[in-house]
Write a protein that holds these residues in place. Structure first.
Motif, PDB file in Angstrom:
ATOM      1  N   ALA A  41       0.814  -1.213   0.000  1.00  0.00           N
ATOM      2  CA  ALA A  41       0.000   0.000   0.000  1.00  0.00           C
ATOM      3  C   ALA A  41       0.848   1.264   0.000  1.00  0.00           C
ATOM      4  O   ALA A  41       0.365   2.341   0.369  1.00  0.00           O
ATOM      5  CB  ALA A  41      -0.932   0.001   1.205  1.00  0.00           C
ATOM      6  N   GLY A  42       2.110   1.147  -0.381  1.00  0.00           N
ATOM      7  CA  GLY A  42       2.919   2.336  -0.621  1.00  0.00           C
ATOM      8  C   GLY A  42       3.802   2.790   0.507  1.00  0.00           C
ATOM      9  O   GLY A  42       4.526   3.782   0.352  1.00  0.00           O
ATOM     10  N   ALA A  43       3.762   2.122   1.672  1.00  0.00           N
ATOM     11  CA  ALA A  43       4.645   2.501   2.774  1.00  0.00           C
ATOM     12  C   ALA A  43       6.036   1.930   2.524  1.00  0.00           C
ATOM     13  O   ALA A  43       6.164   0.760   2.166  1.00  0.00           O
ATOM     14  CB  ALA A  43       4.090   2.005   4.108  1.00  0.00           C
ATOM     15  N   ARG A  44       7.059   2.739   2.710  1.00  0.00           N
ATOM     16  CA  ARG A  44       8.419   2.319   2.408  1.00  0.00           C
ATOM     17  C   ARG A  44       8.901   1.261   3.393  1.00  0.00           C
ATOM     18  O   ARG A  44       8.463   1.223   4.537  1.00  0.00           O
ATOM     19  CB  ARG A  44       9.354   3.536   2.425  1.00  0.00           C
ATOM     20  CG  ARG A  44      10.557   3.434   1.502  1.00  0.00           C
ATOM     21  CD  ARG A  44      11.232   4.764   1.370  1.00  0.00           C
ATOM     22  NE  ARG A  44      11.764   5.241   2.655  1.00  0.00           N
ATOM     23  CZ  ARG A  44      12.155   6.487   2.873  1.00  0.00           C
ATOM     24  NH1 ARG A  44      12.044   7.388   1.901  1.00  0.00           N
ATOM     25  NH2 ARG A  44      12.652   6.839   4.040  1.00  0.00           N
ATOM     26  N   ASP A  45       9.841   0.414   2.942  1.00  0.00           N
ATOM     27  CA  ASP A  45      10.329  -0.704   3.748  1.00  0.00           C
ATOM     28  C   ASP A  45      10.809  -0.279   5.131  1.00  0.00           C
ATOM     29  O   ASP A  45      10.482  -0.907   6.145  1.00  0.00           O
ATOM     30  CB  ASP A  45      11.494  -1.396   3.026  1.00  0.00           C
ATOM     31  CG  ASP A  45      11.011  -2.304   1.909  1.00  0.00           C
ATOM     32  OD1 ASP A  45       9.983  -1.975   1.306  1.00  0.00           O
ATOM     33  OD2 ASP A  45      11.662  -3.323   1.653  1.00  0.00           O
ATOM     34  N   GLU A  69       7.284  11.560   7.158  1.00  0.00           N
ATOM     35  CA  GLU A  69       8.694  11.486   6.773  1.00  0.00           C
ATOM     36  C   GLU A  69       8.873  11.485   5.253  1.00  0.00           C
ATOM     37  O   GLU A  69       9.998  11.449   4.759  1.00  0.00           O
ATOM     38  CB  GLU A  69       9.315  10.218   7.375  1.00  0.00           C
ATOM     39  CG  GLU A  69      10.793  10.032   7.164  1.00  0.00           C
ATOM     40  CD  GLU A  69      11.638  11.193   7.642  1.00  0.00           C
ATOM     41  OE1 GLU A  69      12.705  11.433   7.059  1.00  0.00           O
ATOM     42  OE2 GLU A  69      11.238  11.874   8.614  1.00  0.00           O
ATOM     43  N   GLY A  70       7.773  11.522   4.503  1.00  0.00           N
ATOM     44  CA  GLY A  70       7.879  11.467   3.051  1.00  0.00           C
ATOM     45  C   GLY A  70       8.204  10.089   2.532  1.00  0.00           C
ATOM     46  O   GLY A  70       8.813   9.939   1.462  1.00  0.00           O
ATOM     47  N   ALA A  71       7.818   9.062   3.283  1.00  0.00           N
ATOM     48  CA  ALA A  71       8.120   7.672   2.915  1.00  0.00           C
ATOM     49  C   ALA A  71       6.863   6.922   2.511  1.00  0.00           C
ATOM     50  O   ALA A  71       6.804   5.693   2.624  1.00  0.00           O
ATOM     51  CB  ALA A  71       8.795   6.961   4.086  1.00  0.00           C
ATOM     52  N   ALA A 126       5.958  -5.383  -2.734  1.00  0.00           N
ATOM     53  CA  ALA A 126       6.142  -3.987  -2.397  1.00  0.00           C
ATOM     54  C   ALA A 126       6.321  -3.117  -3.628  1.00  0.00           C
ATOM     55  O   ALA A 126       7.363  -2.518  -3.837  1.00  0.00           O
ATOM     56  CB  ALA A 126       7.355  -3.838  -1.480  1.00  0.00           C
ATOM     57  N   PRO A 127       5.298  -2.988  -4.479  1.00  0.00           N
ATOM     58  CA  PRO A 127       5.448  -2.107  -5.623  1.00  0.00           C
ATOM     59  C   PRO A 127       5.538  -0.675  -5.159  1.00  0.00           C
ATOM     60  O   PRO A 127       4.963  -0.277  -4.158  1.00  0.00           O
ATOM     61  CB  PRO A 127       4.166  -2.357  -6.435  1.00  0.00           C
ATOM     62  CG  PRO A 127       3.184  -2.871  -5.448  1.00  0.00           C
ATOM     63  CD  PRO A 127       3.995  -3.623  -4.439  1.00  0.00           C
ATOM     64  N   GLY A 128       6.206   0.140  -5.913  1.00  0.00           N
ATOM     65  CA  GLY A 128       6.356   1.536  -5.526  1.00  0.00           C
ATOM     66  C   GLY A 128       7.561   1.765  -4.668  1.00  0.00           C
ATOM     67  O   GLY A 128       7.918   2.896  -4.386  1.00  0.00           O
ATOM     68  N   ILE A 129       8.212   0.682  -4.211  1.00  0.00           N
ATOM     69  CA  ILE A 129       9.406   0.818  -3.382  1.00  0.00           C
ATOM     70  C   ILE A 129      10.618   0.646  -4.271  1.00  0.00           C
ATOM     71  O   ILE A 129      10.705  -0.324  -5.022  1.00  0.00           O
ATOM     72  CB  ILE A 129       9.417  -0.236  -2.265  1.00  0.00           C
ATOM     73  CG1 ILE A 129       8.194  -0.038  -1.375  1.00  0.00           C
ATOM     74  CG2 ILE A 129      10.686  -0.156  -1.439  1.00  0.00           C
ATOM     75  CD1 ILE A 129       7.994  -1.138  -0.385  1.00  0.00           C
ATOM     76  N   PRO A 130      11.540   1.573  -4.251  1.00  0.00           N
ATOM     77  CA  PRO A 130      12.695   1.446  -5.129  1.00  0.00           C
ATOM     78  C   PRO A 130      13.487   0.186  -4.821  1.00  0.00           C
ATOM     79  O   PRO A 130      13.862  -0.072  -3.692  1.00  0.00           O
ATOM     80  CB  PRO A 130      13.520   2.709  -4.808  1.00  0.00           C
ATOM     81  CG  PRO A 130      13.061   3.131  -3.464  1.00  0.00           C
ATOM     82  CD  PRO A 130      11.634   2.734  -3.379  1.00  0.00           C
TER      83      PRO A 130
END
Length: 471
Positions: A295-299, A414-416, A452-456
Motif C-alpha cells: 500500500a505504498g509505505a516504504r520498507d 517522513e515522506g516515505a 512492495a510495488p512503488g518501493i525502489p
C-alpha cells in the motif's frame, strides 16, 4: 450461446476454496457452534490455535530483521531512519494517552461498576496470581535493559522484537557505512532470505482457518456465553469506547494522509478476522507488513514502526486498563478523585509500555495501578477474571488498527509514503492475492518486488549489446 452461469453451490464452493476471508469466517462460526454445543470437547481444541501462533512467531524475528536491514540499505539514509523512530515514538505516546483519557471519560460517564457493592474480601486474589504466574511488569530501567540484546542468536531464539530491531539497525548502518563495493553480496542475500520467509508465511497461512476454529471453540467452551450477560454493561462500554477511538483514528488518518480507514479495513479484512479468531495480533504481523508495503509505505518505515508499535502502542490495552481500573473502583465502592484519576493515567502510561509478551499483563498493570493509588484493594482485580478473555477482540482490533495508522501517518510525515499507490491498493485496483500461493504476487511477479510495488528496488545491471565490428 451465452456463457453458462455457475450454480450457487459451485460459486459457494469456489469462494470457500479461494477466499481466505470466507474460510476464516466459516471457521469462526463453526468454532462458536462447537463451543456452545460440545463445550467439553471444544476446550481440547486450543492446541490448534496455539500451534498456528507458534508457527507464525517462528518467522517474525527473521522477517523483521530482513525488512529493517533491507529498508535501511535501500533508503540509504540512516538519519532518516532515526527520524522515523523518533516520530513513531511521539505518535505512539499521543495515541496511547488519548486512548487512556477516552477510557477514563467513558467510565466516569457510564459508571459500569456502580451499584455492584462487591465485598473485596469475598474475592479470590490467588486466582490473579495463578493467571499471571507470579510475574511482574518490568521497571523502566529493566525495560530499557531488556531491549538491549545479550547475544545475536539469543534475540532471535527468544523472539525479542526490540532486541531484533536494534540488531537490524546496527547491521543496516554497517552496510551503509561499508558501501556496496565492500559487501556486494550481503544485501542481495538478505533480500532473498526475506522472499523465502514471506513464502513460508504463505504456506503457514493455509492453516489459519483451523487455528481460528480451535481458538474460538476453546473460548466459547471454556467461558461460555453467559459471562456476557453478567458483564454486559462493561463489555458494551469497552467496545463503544474502542469504536470511538477507531473513529478518531479514521479522522487522523484522513487528515494526515488523505486515506480512508474504512477502505483499509476492507483491504486487511482477512488479517483482521484472523486476529479476532486467534486473539493475537502477532499471528497476522507478517501479512500486515506485506500489505502495508504493497500500500505504498516504504520498507524502512514499515520495518521500524509496526514492530515497535507492538511494544509501545497498545491502544486497545490502554482503553481497557483505564476503564477496568474505574470499574473495579466503582464495584467495591471507592470514589476516585480527579487527582487520583490523573495518577491512573500517569501510571498506566508507564506500565502499558512493558506489557507486550508478558502472561496476564493486563492484571499485572491493573494491580500495579491499584497499588499506586492505595485506595483500591489489589484483590479487586479478580473481578475482571471472568471477562478479560472477552475483551481480547476489542484489544486486538484497536491495537492492530492503531499500529497500522501509525505506519501510514509516520510514513507520510517522513515522506516515505506513496499516496497514489496507497489509494490504488485500498480501492482494490492493485489486489493482494496471496492467501494460498506463498510464492506468487499479482501479475506474475515474485519476491519482494511483487510484495512492495512503488518501493525502489535494486535495478539489475544493464546488459549492453556488443558494438558492431568495424570493417
Amino acid at each position: 450461446m451465452p456463457p453458462s452461469v455457475p450454480s450457487l453451490p459451485r460459486r459457494v464452493a469456489r469462494t470457500l476454496r479461494t477466499s481466505l476471508f470466507a474460510q476464516v469466517l466459516c471457521a469462526l462460526v463453526l468454532g462458536i457452534l462447537v463451543g456452545k454445543l460440545w463445550p467439553d470437547t471444544a476446550t481440547a481444541l486450543q492446541p490448534l490455535g496455539d500451534g498456528f501462533t507458534r508457527l507464525i512467531k517462528t518467522v517474525i524475528s527473521p522477517l523483521v530483521f530482513c525488512v529493517v536491514v533491507v529498508g535501511i540499505a535501500k533508503a540509504g539514509d540512516l538519519k532518516a531512519f532515526g527520524r522515523i523512530g523518533v516520530k513513531a515514538l511521539i505518535w505512539f505516546e499521543v495515541a496511547s494517552t488519548a486512548a487512556l483519557v477516552i477510557g477514563l471519560v467513558a467510565a466516569n460517564v457510564v459508571g459500569p461498576g456502580k451499584g455492584m457493592n462487591v465485598d473485596p474480601s469475598s474475592l479470590d486474589a490467588a486466582a490473579v496470581d495463578q493467571t499471571t504466574g507470579g510475574g511482574h511488569l518490568p521497571s523502566t530501567t529493566e525495560f530499557a535493559l531488556n531491549a538491549l540484546p545479550e547475544s545475536f542468536v539469543g534475540a532471535f531464539a527468544e523472539n525479542e522484537l526490540l532486541q531484533v530491531l536494534i540488531l537490524a539497525c546496527l547491521v543496516g548502518a554497517a552496510l551503509l557505512h561499508l558501501g556496496q563495493t565492500r559487501v556486494p553480496k550481503i544485501l542481495p542475500a538478505i533480500d532473498q532470505a526475506q522472499d523465502v520467509i514471506f513464502t513460508v508465511v504463505g504456506f503457514i497461512m493455509r492453516l489459519a482457518p483451523l487455528a481460528v476454529f480451535g481458538a474460538m471453540a476453546h473460548l466459547v467452551g471454556n467461558y461460555g456465553l453467559g459471562v456476557m450477560k453478567t458483564y454486559a454493561k462493561l463489555i458494551v462500554l469497552c467496545y463503544v469506547a474502542a469504536a470511538l477511538f477507531v473513529a478518531l483514528l479514521a479522522v487522523a488518518l484522513r487528515m494526515v494522509t488523505g486515506l480512508s480507514l474504512w477502505k483499509f479495513l476492507r483491504y486487511i479484512r482477512e488479517e483482521m478476522l484472523l486476529a479476532l479468531g486467534t486473539a493475537s495480533t502477532e499471528s497476522v504481523m507478517p501479512r500486515v507488513m506485506q500489505k502495508l508495503r504493497r500500500a505504498g509505505a516504504r520498507d524502512d518505515a514499515v520495518g521500524l514502526v509496526l514492530p515497535t508499535g507492538y511494544s509501545f502502542n497498545l491502544d486497545g490495552a490502554s482503553l481497557y486498563l483505564s476503564i477496568g481500573t474505574l470499574f473495579i473502583a466503582q464495584a467495591v465502592g471507592v470514589d476516585l478523585s480527579l487527582g487520583q484519576q490523573i495518577t491512573v493515567v500517569l501510571v498506566l502510561m508507564l506500565t502499558s509500555k512493558g506489557m507486550a509478551g508478558i502472561p496476564g499483563s493486563a492484571f499485572l498493570a491493573l494491580s500495579a495501578t491499584a497499588s499506586s493509588l492505595g485506595a483500591i484493594p489489589a484483590g479487586a482485580v479478580a473481578l475482571l477474571l471472568g471477562v478479560d478473555r472477552i475483551m481480547d477482540s476489542m484489544r486486538v482490533v484497536t491495537n492492530l488498527l492503531g499500529n497500522c495508522v501509525a505506519v501510514f501517518a509516520v510514513s507520510r510525515w517522513e515522506g516515505a509514503l506513496d499516496t497514489a499507490q496507497a489509494k490504488r491498493a485500498l480501492d482494490g485496483e492493485d489486489t493482494f492475492e496471496q492467501p494460498d500461493d506463498g510464492d506468487k504476487g499479482t501479475g506474475g511477479e515474485t519476491g519482494a518486488d511483487a510484495l512492495a510495488p512503488g518501493i525502489p528496488a535494486q535495478k539489475p545491471k544493464e546488459v549492453k549489446e556488443p558494438a558492431p565490428e568495424a570493417g
